[in-house]
Design a protein around this motif. Structure first.
Motif, short mmCIF file in Angstrom:
data_model
loop_
_atom_site.label_atom_id
_atom_site.label_comp_id
_atom_site.label_asym_id
_atom_site.label_seq_id
_atom_site.Cartn_x
_atom_site.Cartn_y
_atom_site.Cartn_z
N SER A 1 -0.77 -17.32 -22.04
CA SER A 1 -0.98 -18.83 -22.12
C SER A 1 -0.55 -19.79 -20.93
O SER A 1 -1.51 -20.58 -20.31
N ALA B 1 -3.24 -18.80 -18.24
CA ALA B 1 -4.73 -19.71 -18.57
C ALA B 1 -4.43 -20.95 -18.41
O ALA B 1 -5.56 -21.47 -17.69
N GLU C 1 -6.63 -23.20 -15.12
CA GLU C 1 -7.20 -24.48 -15.31
C GLU C 1 -6.64 -25.72 -14.56
O GLU C 1 -6.97 -26.84 -14.67
N GLU D 1 -4.57 -12.82 -24.66
CA GLU D 1 -5.59 -13.81 -23.93
C GLU D 1 -6.43 -14.64 -24.91
O GLU D 1 -6.75 -15.71 -24.64
N ALA E 1 -4.25 -17.12 -26.28
CA ALA E 1 -4.30 -18.29 -25.18
C ALA E 1 -5.55 -19.07 -24.94
O ALA E 1 -5.41 -20.51 -24.70
N ASP E 2 -6.59 -18.67 -25.40
CA ASP E 2 -7.80 -19.24 -25.13
C ASP E 2 -7.87 -20.60 -26.31
O ASP E 2 -8.30 -21.63 -26.19
N VAL F 1 -5.53 -23.24 -24.94
CA VAL F 1 -5.96 -24.13 -23.98
C VAL F 1 -7.11 -24.94 -24.68
O VAL F 1 -7.26 -26.06 -24.25
#
Length: 250
Positions: A23, A26, A30, A219, A222-223, A226
Motif C-alpha cells: 500500500s 501504491a 500516485e 497488491e 493495496a488497490d 488506494v
C-alpha cells in the motif's frame, strides 16, 4: 500521467512488509509523500528504498503504535514537510496463531488487543486531530474477513478485527461533518512469505477456500486502499469492504 495523490502526505503503519508495504508503494506511485511506521528499522528502510527506486518519496519512523507518545510523534513526522496529513492507512496488527478458545493464551489476546484495538484507536485519534483542523482527509483501517464472519481457532483475532470495524463506523460518523472519510478493508488470506512455506496440499486447500480459487496478492489489497483514499470513493465512508475473493459471502 497525472498522479492522483500529487502534493499529498500519507501515513502507513505496519509499512515494513505485506499489505502495508504494498500500500505504501501504491500510494507513493500516485504521488503521495509516504511516511511508513513500524517497529523494525530494517524492513521500513527497505520499503523506503523500494519507493525511492520507483521514483517516489518516503521516510520512515520507528514507533510502537501501542504507545501514544510514539504515535503522536509519528503523525507529527508525517506532517512535517507539508503541514498536512491527507491520507492514512492503519495497517499494523497482530494475528497470532491458531488456538481454540478454551486454550487461548491470555498473553496472545492482550497483544492483539494492544495492537489491533488500542493501536488503531490511537492512530486514528492523532490522525483525526490534524485532519479535522485542515477540514479534509481519508483514513483506511486494515481489518479482516475475520471481523465479518466466525473463524474457528481465531476468536481473539476475530474479536479485535470486529472492534476495528466498529471503531471505523463510529469515527466515520464523527468525522464526516469535517470532510473526512474513514473506511475499513477486510482481506481474506493474502499471499505472504509465510504462505510460501506451506506445502502444495496446504496451499491448494487455502486457495480452494476462496470462491475465486486463489488467495489475494498484497497488491490487490493495496488497490482497494488506494481507491478508498481517492476521489473516486468521495461518497464512501463508514464501510467495511471485503477484498477476499468471495471468502465471506454467506
Amino acid at each position: 500521467m497525472t498522479q492522483q495523490f500529487a502534493s499529498t502526505s500519507a501515513l502507513v503503519t505496519g509499512g515494513g512488509s505485506g499489505t502495508g508495504r504494498a500500500s505504501a508503494l501504491a500510494l507513493a506511485a500516485e504521488g503521495s509523500l509516504v511516511t511508513v511506521v513500524g517497529r523494525t528499522a530494517a524492513t521500513l528502510k527497505e520499503t523506503v528504498r523500494l519507493i525511492e527506486a520507483s521514483g517516489g518519496s518516503a521516510r520512515y519512523v520507528v514507533a510502537d503504535i501501542t504507545d501514544e507518545s510514539q504515535v503522536e510523534k509519528a503523525v507529527q513526522a508525517a506532517v512535517a514537510d507539508t503541514g498536512r496529513l491527507d491520507l492514512a492507512l492503519n495497517n499494523a496488527g497482530y494475528d497470532g496463531e491458531f488456538q481454540l478458545t478454551k486454550d487461548y493464551s491470555s498473553e496472545m489476546l492482550d497483544q492483539m488487543i494492544a495492537l489491533n484495538v488500542r493501536g488503531v484507536f490511537l492512530s486514528m485519534k492523532h490522525e483525526l486531530r490534524h485532519m479535522t483542523a485542515q477540514g479534509s482527509g481519508a483514513i483506511v483501517n486494515m481489518s479482516s474477513g475475520a471481523g465479518l464472519i466466525g473463524v474457528p481457532g481465531y476468536s481473539g483475532y476475530a474479536a479485535t478485527k470486529t472492534a476495528e470495524i466498529a471503531m471505523t463506523k463510529s469515527s466515520a460518523l464523527e468525522a464526516a461533518p469535517h470532510g473526512i472519510r474513514i473506511n475499513a478493508v477486510c482481506p481474506g488470506l493474502v499471499d505472504t512469505p509465510m504462505i510460501a512455506t506451506l506445502d502444495a496440499d496446504q496451499r491448494k486447500s487455502l486457495d480452494a477456500a476462496h470462491p475465486l480459487g486463489r488467495i489475494a496478492r498484497a497488491e490487490e489489497i493495496a488497490d482497494a486502499v488506494v481507491w478508498l483514499c481517492s476521489d473516486k470513493a468521495s461518497f464512501v465512508t463508514g464501510i467495511a469492504l471485503p477484498v477476499d475473493g468471495g471468502y465471506t459471502v454467506p
